[in-house]
Design an enzyme around this catalytic site. Sequence first.
Site, PDB file in Angstrom:
ATOM      1  N   LEU A 151      71.131   9.442  58.934  1.00 13.24           N
ATOM      2  CA  LEU A 151      70.544   8.158  58.556  1.00 13.24           C
ATOM      3  C   LEU A 151      71.254   7.590  57.329  1.00 13.24           C
ATOM      4  CD1 LEU A 151      68.184   6.541  59.885  1.00 13.24           C
ATOM      5  CD2 LEU A 151      66.834   7.140  57.876  1.00 13.24           C
ATOM      6  N   GLY A 152      72.574   7.438  57.449  1.00 11.94           N
ATOM      7  CA  GLY A 152      73.351   6.741  56.436  1.00 11.94           C
ATOM      8  C   GLY A 152      73.380   5.257  56.750  1.00 11.94           C
ATOM      9  N   ARG A 153      74.450   4.589  56.333  1.00 10.39           N
ATOM     10  CA  ARG A 153      74.554   3.149  56.570  1.00 10.39           C
ATOM     11  C   ARG A 153      74.491   2.828  58.055  1.00 10.39           C
ATOM     12  NH1 ARG A 153      79.104   0.505  52.567  1.00 10.39           N
ATOM     13  NH2 ARG A 153      78.628   1.670  50.686  1.00 10.39           N
ATOM     14  N   ILE A 154      75.248   3.569  58.847  1.00  7.46           N
ATOM     15  CA  ILE A 154      75.287   3.298  60.279  1.00  7.46           C
ATOM     16  C   ILE A 154      73.951   3.661  60.920  1.00  7.46           C
ATOM     17  CG2 ILE A 154      76.373   3.972  62.460  1.00  7.46           C
ATOM     18  CD1 ILE A 154      78.994   4.333  60.867  1.00  7.46           C
ATOM     19  N   ARG A 231      81.641  11.213  65.630  1.00  7.94           N
ATOM     20  CA  ARG A 231      82.932  11.845  65.856  1.00  7.94           C
ATOM     21  C   ARG A 231      82.815  12.744  67.084  1.00  7.94           C
ATOM     22  NH1 ARG A 231      85.120   8.382  63.504  1.00  7.94           N
ATOM     23  NH2 ARG A 231      85.880   8.413  61.357  1.00  7.94           N
ATOM     24  N   ASP A 255      81.595   6.942  72.659  1.00  7.79           N
ATOM     25  CA  ASP A 255      82.714   6.176  72.115  1.00  7.79           C
ATOM     26  C   ASP A 255      83.790   7.098  71.553  1.00  7.79           C
ATOM     27  OD1 ASP A 255      84.028   3.718  71.213  1.00  7.79           O
ATOM     28  OD2 ASP A 255      83.513   4.385  69.190  1.00  7.79           O
ATOM     29  N   GLU A 260      91.368  12.899  71.581  1.00 11.86           N
ATOM     30  CA  GLU A 260      91.628  11.487  71.845  1.00 11.86           C
ATOM     31  C   GLU A 260      93.124  11.203  71.775  1.00 11.86           C
ATOM     32  OE1 GLU A 260      89.280   9.176  69.122  1.00 11.86           O
ATOM     33  OE2 GLU A 260      87.392   9.986  69.846  1.00 11.86           O
ATOM     34  N   HIS A 278      86.917   4.671  71.723  1.00 12.74           N
ATOM     35  CA  HIS A 278      86.777   4.730  70.262  1.00 12.74           C
ATOM     36  C   HIS A 278      86.937   3.336  69.650  1.00 12.74           C
ATOM     37  CE1 HIS A 278      87.281   7.550  66.567  1.00 12.74           C
ATOM     38  NE2 HIS A 278      86.574   6.482  66.256  1.00 12.74           N
TER      39      HIS A 278
END
Length: 315
Positions: A151-154, A231, A255, A260, A278
């Site tokens: 539960l950070g900024r994103i 990630r 995503d 990758e 991504h």
Amino acid sequence: MSPVEILVVGPLLPALQESLDREYSVQKLWEIPNREGYLREQGASIRALVTTFIHGADTALIQSLPNLEIIASYGVGLERIDLDTACQRVIQVTTTPDIQEPVADTAIALLLAVTRRICEGDRYVKAGQWPQRAFPFGTELGGKTCGIVGLGRIGRAIARRAEAFGMRIAYHGPNAKSDVSYRYYDDLETLAKEADFLILALPGGAETRHLIDARILTALGPSAFLVNVARGSVVDEQALVEALQTGKIAGAGLDVFEHEPLTESPLMQLENVVLLPHIASATTETRHAMGEVVLANLKAHFTGQQLITPIFQRE
């Protein structure tokens, strides 16, 4: 006074590269035929390193630049930058962290796509199957529990959007947040059991590698969906494939991946998965804003001003 010499590790947004070329003496590492020879002979002239999440800055590269003062990363991930060496050398490190809005948009888009079978429906119509058979039902979002890991900024931006869809918000992370009313779970497996949708928005790196494993996927259950905009390393991809193939979870929107670009994977054969290359933060507006932050951090450093987005900075 001659312009400051900077080293760019890999290709950048053209507008950012053009601005760097105007303001600094730029060396492009990926275009130098003999990288090791160049670093050995010219590395001492480099005062700034511009990199990306993809290319990072490992120990060998940092140590080959004895007069390096700042690493400006075009991106938010830090796991490919040797922060320990940077800290020991008192090298400033900056990122471009304000990417939460487009990433949160993408998380919800993936959730809608996989629960309402959007991509599957598109293929169904284009293949001319509409007159031949009924299309399967989807799953509603409203009234369900959206579990957010990180539960950070994103994570907070995702939570705001999920609330607008009428979902209950619960979350897991290292610590409970005192400024939100969402239900906190200190045990990830318990959150997985309670969640209808589990959205991953946590940092990558060794500490979170394969945090989402077979045990957590089993706890999610056959009616739940997983969305990953964090990630690829945070999910045990082999366990995820098995869970999707056997119906241990209902579906996934991804995503990011362990390796990758994704070229060969059983994920590509599954109808209950939506795959993106991504691109969660890849909007014109955000990518240009990220470039401006890189430029602003470099300018601040070389004019003796406070950095815009430092990870840490010299006293």
